[in-house]
Design a protein around this motif. Structure first.
Motif, PDB file in Angstrom:
ATOM      1  N   THR A 194     -61.564 -11.695 -36.030  1.00  0.00           N
ATOM      2  CA  THR A 194     -60.121 -11.934 -36.105  1.00  0.00           C
ATOM      3  C   THR A 194     -59.722 -12.123 -37.563  1.00  0.00           C
ATOM      4  O   THR A 194     -60.271 -12.986 -38.249  1.00  0.00           O
ATOM      5  CB  THR A 194     -59.722 -13.195 -35.313  1.00  0.00           C
ATOM      6  OG1 THR A 194     -60.115 -13.014 -33.949  1.00  0.00           O
ATOM      7  CG2 THR A 194     -58.219 -13.441 -35.373  1.00  0.00           C
ATOM      8  N   THR A 254     -70.868  -8.849 -26.715  1.00  0.00           N
ATOM      9  CA  THR A 254     -69.532  -8.459 -27.196  1.00  0.00           C
ATOM     10  C   THR A 254     -69.258  -9.183 -28.509  1.00  0.00           C
ATOM     11  O   THR A 254     -69.277 -10.417 -28.562  1.00  0.00           O
ATOM     12  CB  THR A 254     -68.433  -8.795 -26.169  1.00  0.00           C
ATOM     13  OG1 THR A 254     -68.720  -8.079 -24.965  1.00  0.00           O
ATOM     14  CG2 THR A 254     -67.059  -8.396 -26.682  1.00  0.00           C
ATOM     15  N   ILE A 255     -69.072  -8.395 -29.558  1.00  0.00           N
ATOM     16  CA  ILE A 255     -68.789  -9.001 -30.863  1.00  0.00           C
ATOM     17  C   ILE A 255     -67.296  -8.865 -31.152  1.00  0.00           C
ATOM     18  O   ILE A 255     -66.613  -8.006 -30.577  1.00  0.00           O
ATOM     19  CB  ILE A 255     -69.616  -8.331 -31.986  1.00  0.00           C
ATOM     20  CG1 ILE A 255     -69.227  -6.848 -32.160  1.00  0.00           C
ATOM     21  CG2 ILE A 255     -71.112  -8.468 -31.698  1.00  0.00           C
ATOM     22  CD1 ILE A 255     -69.836  -6.199 -33.389  1.00  0.00           C
ATOM     23  N   PHE A 256     -66.811  -9.705 -32.057  1.00  0.00           N
ATOM     24  CA  PHE A 256     -65.382  -9.649 -32.384  1.00  0.00           C
ATOM     25  C   PHE A 256     -65.155 -10.170 -33.797  1.00  0.00           C
ATOM     26  O   PHE A 256     -66.021 -10.826 -34.384  1.00  0.00           O
ATOM     27  CB  PHE A 256     -64.558 -10.496 -31.390  1.00  0.00           C
ATOM     28  CG  PHE A 256     -64.581 -11.965 -31.739  1.00  0.00           C
ATOM     29  CD1 PHE A 256     -65.719 -12.734 -31.503  1.00  0.00           C
ATOM     30  CD2 PHE A 256     -63.493 -12.575 -32.342  1.00  0.00           C
ATOM     31  CE1 PHE A 256     -65.758 -14.075 -31.842  1.00  0.00           C
ATOM     32  CE2 PHE A 256     -63.525 -13.926 -32.679  1.00  0.00           C
ATOM     33  CZ  PHE A 256     -64.656 -14.674 -32.430  1.00  0.00           C
ATOM     34  N   SER A 309     -68.376 -13.061 -28.902  1.00  0.00           N
ATOM     35  CA  SER A 309     -67.466 -13.731 -27.969  1.00  0.00           C
ATOM     36  C   SER A 309     -68.157 -13.988 -26.631  1.00  0.00           C
ATOM     37  O   SER A 309     -67.830 -14.943 -25.931  1.00  0.00           O
ATOM     38  CB  SER A 309     -66.192 -12.919 -27.767  1.00  0.00           C
ATOM     39  OG  SER A 309     -66.508 -11.619 -27.340  1.00  0.00           O
ATOM     40  N   THR A 337     -57.271  -9.114 -33.730  1.00  0.00           N
ATOM     41  CA  THR A 337     -58.632  -9.228 -33.203  1.00  0.00           C
ATOM     42  C   THR A 337     -59.079  -7.891 -32.640  1.00  0.00           C
ATOM     43  O   THR A 337     -58.305  -7.193 -31.989  1.00  0.00           O
ATOM     44  CB  THR A 337     -58.686 -10.294 -32.089  1.00  0.00           C
ATOM     45  OG1 THR A 337     -58.299 -11.558 -32.641  1.00  0.00           O
ATOM     46  CG2 THR A 337     -60.097 -10.426 -31.517  1.00  0.00           C
ATOM     47  N   ASP A 338     -60.326  -7.542 -32.925  1.00  0.00           N
ATOM     48  CA  ASP A 338     -60.906  -6.362 -32.294  1.00  0.00           C
ATOM     49  C   ASP A 338     -62.305  -6.732 -31.824  1.00  0.00           C
ATOM     50  O   ASP A 338     -62.956  -7.604 -32.413  1.00  0.00           O
ATOM     51  CB  ASP A 338     -60.962  -5.195 -33.279  1.00  0.00           C
ATOM     52  CG  ASP A 338     -61.326  -3.893 -32.560  1.00  0.00           C
ATOM     53  OD1 ASP A 338     -60.922  -3.730 -31.393  1.00  0.00           O
ATOM     54  OD2 ASP A 338     -62.032  -3.047 -33.152  1.00  0.00           O
ATOM     55  N   SER A 339     -62.746  -6.085 -30.773  1.00  0.00           N
ATOM     56  CA  SER A 339     -64.079  -6.401 -30.245  1.00  0.00           C
ATOM     57  C   SER A 339     -64.785  -5.124 -29.817  1.00  0.00           C
ATOM     58  O   SER A 339     -64.139  -4.103 -29.521  1.00  0.00           O
ATOM     59  CB  SER A 339     -63.964  -7.376 -29.070  1.00  0.00           C
ATOM     60  OG  SER A 339     -63.255  -6.760 -28.013  1.00  0.00           O
ATOM     61  N   LYS A 340     -66.104  -5.176 -29.795  1.00  0.00           N
ATOM     62  CA  LYS A 340     -66.934  -4.051 -29.350  1.00  0.00           C
ATOM     63  C   LYS A 340     -68.092  -4.634 -28.538  1.00  0.00           C
ATOM     64  O   LYS A 340     -68.566  -5.737 -28.829  1.00  0.00           O
ATOM     65  CB  LYS A 340     -67.521  -3.289 -30.545  1.00  0.00           C
ATOM     66  CG  LYS A 340     -66.507  -2.806 -31.565  1.00  0.00           C
ATOM     67  CD  LYS A 340     -65.822  -1.530 -31.131  1.00  0.00           C
ATOM     68  CE  LYS A 340     -64.749  -1.124 -32.146  1.00  0.00           C
ATOM     69  NZ  LYS A 340     -63.963   0.020 -31.715  1.00  0.00           N
ATOM     70  N   THR A 341     -68.542  -3.862 -27.573  1.00  0.00           N
ATOM     71  CA  THR A 341     -69.647  -4.348 -26.736  1.00  0.00           C
ATOM     72  C   THR A 341     -70.874  -3.458 -26.916  1.00  0.00           C
ATOM     73  O   THR A 341     -70.747  -2.229 -26.961  1.00  0.00           O
ATOM     74  CB  THR A 341     -69.207  -4.370 -25.255  1.00  0.00           C
ATOM     75  OG1 THR A 341     -68.095  -5.270 -25.133  1.00  0.00           O
ATOM     76  CG2 THR A 341     -70.334  -4.863 -24.353  1.00  0.00           C
ATOM     77  N   SER A 354     -62.540   0.379 -36.396  1.00  0.00           N
ATOM     78  CA  SER A 354     -62.079  -0.958 -36.038  1.00  0.00           C
ATOM     79  C   SER A 354     -61.233  -1.518 -37.168  1.00  0.00           C
ATOM     80  O   SER A 354     -61.590  -1.389 -38.336  1.00  0.00           O
ATOM     81  CB  SER A 354     -63.277  -1.891 -35.796  1.00  0.00           C
ATOM     82  OG  SER A 354     -62.821  -3.216 -35.647  1.00  0.00           O
ATOM     83  N   LEU A 388     -63.591  -5.141 -37.540  1.00  0.00           N
ATOM     84  CA  LEU A 388     -65.060  -5.176 -37.596  1.00  0.00           C
ATOM     85  C   LEU A 388     -65.584  -4.145 -38.594  1.00  0.00           C
ATOM     86  O   LEU A 388     -65.074  -3.024 -38.665  1.00  0.00           O
ATOM     87  CB  LEU A 388     -65.642  -4.889 -36.208  1.00  0.00           C
ATOM     88  CG  LEU A 388     -65.541  -6.036 -35.209  1.00  0.00           C
ATOM     89  CD1 LEU A 388     -65.762  -5.539 -33.788  1.00  0.00           C
ATOM     90  CD2 LEU A 388     -66.542  -7.149 -35.549  1.00  0.00           C
TER      91      LEU A 388
END
Lengths: 247, 141
Positions: free
Chosen positions: B123, B119-121, B70, B128-132, B33, B36
């Motif tokens: 910025t 879901t985290i994120f 998020s 911005t990147d996110s993962k669930t 990421s 993250l």
């Protein structure tokens, strides 16, 4: 007797307690009546008079230094004190704690800073929240300065996060202590597909891996404590940081 | 001339196809990421009747403009949606800085089993990147 001299003597004689503004005004009125100020002051004449006065003052000083109370000196001192205070306020606003307060501000925003965020070193921060302070590294690559230390102290987790940077490269150190050892399973680090390397120091085994441009080194006692060091510095420097963690 | 055009078109399609495949592969590779760094997400029964606690600690790779959760959705073990929330600074799910640590409480039905999809994120500098992630299933007290 020259009114101006009298006024000067009067000002010398008066103190802050018995200063009489009405008397001073009376002298100024009398002076104005005797030698009214021109509507348009003659700059050349004023400058010549100033030079003359400076010459006389210089001669007086050379002739024998006399300690005299000077309103001009007081004004200068007050101005300097004001300037210093303004500078100190500016420095405080920038984040250096000169007044022992918890406040920071910019032109637009004023805010209070959690006491923990004011820690001077990572070991102080660790001590403040009850994590063994020897887990904090003491060596960082030359030029990297601490830019921020954050402390979190919740029921389930105590954590100190610190950022070091020289404006180009950066290192992030995070030391955590879990309340429940079982929670350790729920902790995950982002990594890419590159291989994981082991590095041993002071009987601790760190696992080094990469996450895009960053290298991360992570350690856990398998119970509650975790250290992770990550950044854009060379792996060799990360190993030196690990070596500086206390036994 | 018509044959040359056809060959050129075929080549163009082949090249486009290759690029398309490459891009698609990149899109579906969830490795690493850019923003993250780490996450700790736990779901536990809480002290009040029917209440469960989502604990979270999310760290970005560098000081983040925004970091946290998020969205969080709670599901019954059967898979039926039971409730959820979008992350905001007001509800504490979103913060900023070097790490974001907190708890979020959900009140379900006592005795029911729940899990959460989180879901985290992060910025950083407009990236911005996110993962669930899906939590373990726990029983509401």
């Amino acid at each position: 007797v020259d009114l101006a001299d009298e006024l000067e003597e009067l000002l010398d004689a008066m103190t802050e307690e018995d200063f009489d503004p009405e008397l001073v005004d009376a002298y100024l009125d009398a002076l104005e009546e005797k030698a009214p100020m021109p509507r348009q002051p003659d700059a050349k004449a004023a400058y010549a008079q100033l030079q003359k006065r400076l010459g006389a003052a210089s001669a007086a000083v050379e002739g024998g230094r006399r300690r005299r109370f000077s309103w001009r000196g007081l004004g200068l001192a007050a101005a300097l004190a004001g300037l210093l205070f303004a500078l100190m306020v500016g420095v405080q606003a920038a984040g250096v704690d000169l007044f022992g307060s918890l406040a920071r501000w910019t032109e637009e925003v004023f805010h209070f800073v959690p006491a923990a965020a004011q820690q001077q070193s990572i070991r102080e921060a660790l001590r403040s929240c009850g994590i063994p302070e020897e887990l904090g590294p003491v060596w960082f690559p030359e030029g990297l300065e601490v830019e921020g230390i954050e402390v979190y102290d919740s029921e389930d987790l105590k954590r100190v996060s610190a950022r070091y940077s020289d404006g180009d490269k950066r290192v992030r150190v995070e030391i955590s202590q879990l309340n429940m050892p079982m929670d350790m399973e729920e902790l995950g680090y982002q990594k890419d597909s590159n291989s994981v390397e082991k590095y041993s120091s002071h009987d601790r085994i760190f696992y080094l891996f990469s996450n895009l441009e960053e290298t991360t080194a992570a350690w856990s006692d398998g119970n509650q404590l975790m250290i992770d060091i990550s950044g854009t510095i060379p792996k060799s420097d990360i190993k030196k940081i690990i070596d500086s963690i206390g036994e | 001339m018509r044959r040359i055009k056809a060959v050129f078109l075929a080549l163009a399609l082949a090249v486009t196809g290759c690029f398309g495949t490459a891009l698609a592969n990149e899109d579906i590779m969830p490795l690493a990421s850019p923003t993250l760094h780490s996450h700790l997400i736990t779901l536990k029964p809480w002290t009040h009747k029917g209440e469960i606690k989502l604990g979270y600690a999310i760290s970005p790779v560098d000081t983040a403009d925004a970091v946290g959760i998020s969205s969080v959705d709670f599901y019954r073990e059967s898979g039926h949606w039971a409730g959820g929330a979008l992350g905001t600074t007001a509800n504490g799910l979103v913060g900023s800085g070097l790490s974001h640590v907190g708890d979020y409480y959900f009140t379900g039905t006592s005795g029911e089993r729940y899990y959460a999809v989180v879901t985290i994120f992060a910025t950083i500098d407009n990236v911005t990147d996110s993962k669930t992630f899906v939590t373990d299933t726990v029983t509401a007290p």
